[in-house]
Design a protein around this motif. Structure first.
Motif, PDB file in Angstrom:
ATOM      1  N   GLU A 212       0.825  -1.213   0.000  1.00 27.22           N
ATOM      2  CA  GLU A 212       0.000   0.000   0.000  1.00 27.22           C
ATOM      3  C   GLU A 212       0.859   1.264   0.000  1.00 27.22           C
ATOM      4  O   GLU A 212       0.473   2.291  -0.570  1.00 27.22           O
ATOM      5  N   SER A 215       1.924   1.602  -3.643  1.00 32.72           N
ATOM      6  CA  SER A 215       0.831   1.861  -4.587  1.00 32.72           C
ATOM      7  C   SER A 215       0.246   3.263  -4.396  1.00 32.72           C
ATOM      8  O   SER A 215      -0.501   3.733  -5.246  1.00 32.72           O
ATOM      9  N   SER A 216       0.610   3.932  -3.300  1.00 31.47           N
ATOM     10  CA  SER A 216       0.144   5.314  -3.132  1.00 31.47           C
ATOM     11  C   SER A 216       1.188   6.337  -3.566  1.00 31.47           C
ATOM     12  O   SER A 216       0.983   7.545  -3.396  1.00 31.47           O
TER      13      SER A 216
END
Ligand SMILES: [Zn+2]
Length: 253
Positions: A212, A215-216
């Motif tokens: 995460e 992916s940010s």
């Protein structure tokens, strides 16, 4: 025109049922550099050869870089160096940080490697009998063949080197970032700011980078990024960052 090629030999973590542990082979102008060394290295090369019919051969790889001393990154170094010593009658060119170099011999390899029996007597062996060592500096770039390697100390349990590898193609300088094992670290992403390709780990736990967090990141960073060291449970159906696959050929022209 020099084109750097990266062949992932393993893309998984130490617990993977399906993948060899994270390691890549870098090739430029006939120079080959292994980055990390999974156990049973010859079998690993054979398996990684299959998708593209590559015929990777241990005898063509003399240079080995170890990012840190965790087993999934260096368990194959004993067998690799024994192969070079016994079969090829030569030393392994080894690159790692001074901290890892001390542990590699004093706490990992001296036990299985510091005594050899030649059929008549036992011989005491030293690190220098197997390895031609060159330190990776924390502060200065180091030339490895046609590559220049800068390092960055990651956030991990043990001293671990992320790599920014530079080379020249035509008049252009190209750069490859390799995270090695690390907690998510925005400063490391900054260290890779002008890299043409970033190979970044992802896994569970405080000493690794959650998917995460990657992916940010901004889309232009993710577009230059590929994943390695991912767990079997990573959902590969629609990733926002493309995972590396064992045995593919990744070119950086
Ligand atoms: Zn590790």
């Amino acid at each position: 025109m020099s084109e750097l090629k990266i062949i992932p030999l393993g893309v998984g973590d130490t617990f993977s049922e399906h993948n060899t542990t994270a390691s890549i082979l870098i090739e430029l102008d006939g120079f080959r550099l292994g980055v990390d060394c999974p156990d049973s290295y010859r079998r690993v090369l054979t398996q990684a050869s299959k998708p593209q019919n590559l015929a990777l051969d241990i005898n063509t790889i003399d240079h080995m870089l170890i990012t840190h001393v965790h087993g999934d990154h260096m368990n194959g170094l004993e067998g690799f160096a024994f192969w070079k010593y016994f079969v090829e009658k030569k030393k392994t060119h080894l690159y790692t940080s001074p901290e890892a170099r001390a542990d590699i011999w004093d706490r990992r390899l001296s036990a299985p490697m510091d005594r050899l029996f030649d059929g008549r007597e036992f011989k005491q062996m030293r690190f220098e009998d197997y390895f031609d060592y060159r330190a990776l500096s924390w502060t200065e770039p180091v030339a490895l063949g046609p590559l220049r390697v800068r390092t960055y100390r990651t956030i991990h349990h043990v001293p671990t080197t992320a790599l920014l590898i530079e080379w020249t193609t035509g008049r252009k300088t190209r750069k490859l970032g390799y995270s090695a094992d690390t907690a998510f670290d925005p400063k490391l992403i900054d260290f890779f700011a002008d890299a043409d390709l970033i190979i970044h780990e992802t896994n569970y736990g405080p000493a690794h980078t959650p998917y995460e967090s990657l992916s940010s990141l901004p889309a232009d960073v993710r577009a230059r990024m590929r994943l390695i060291h991912y767990p079997d449970t990573l959902d590969l159906s629609a990733p926002s960052i493309v995972p590396l696959r064992t045995g593919e050929i990744v070119s950086v022209p």
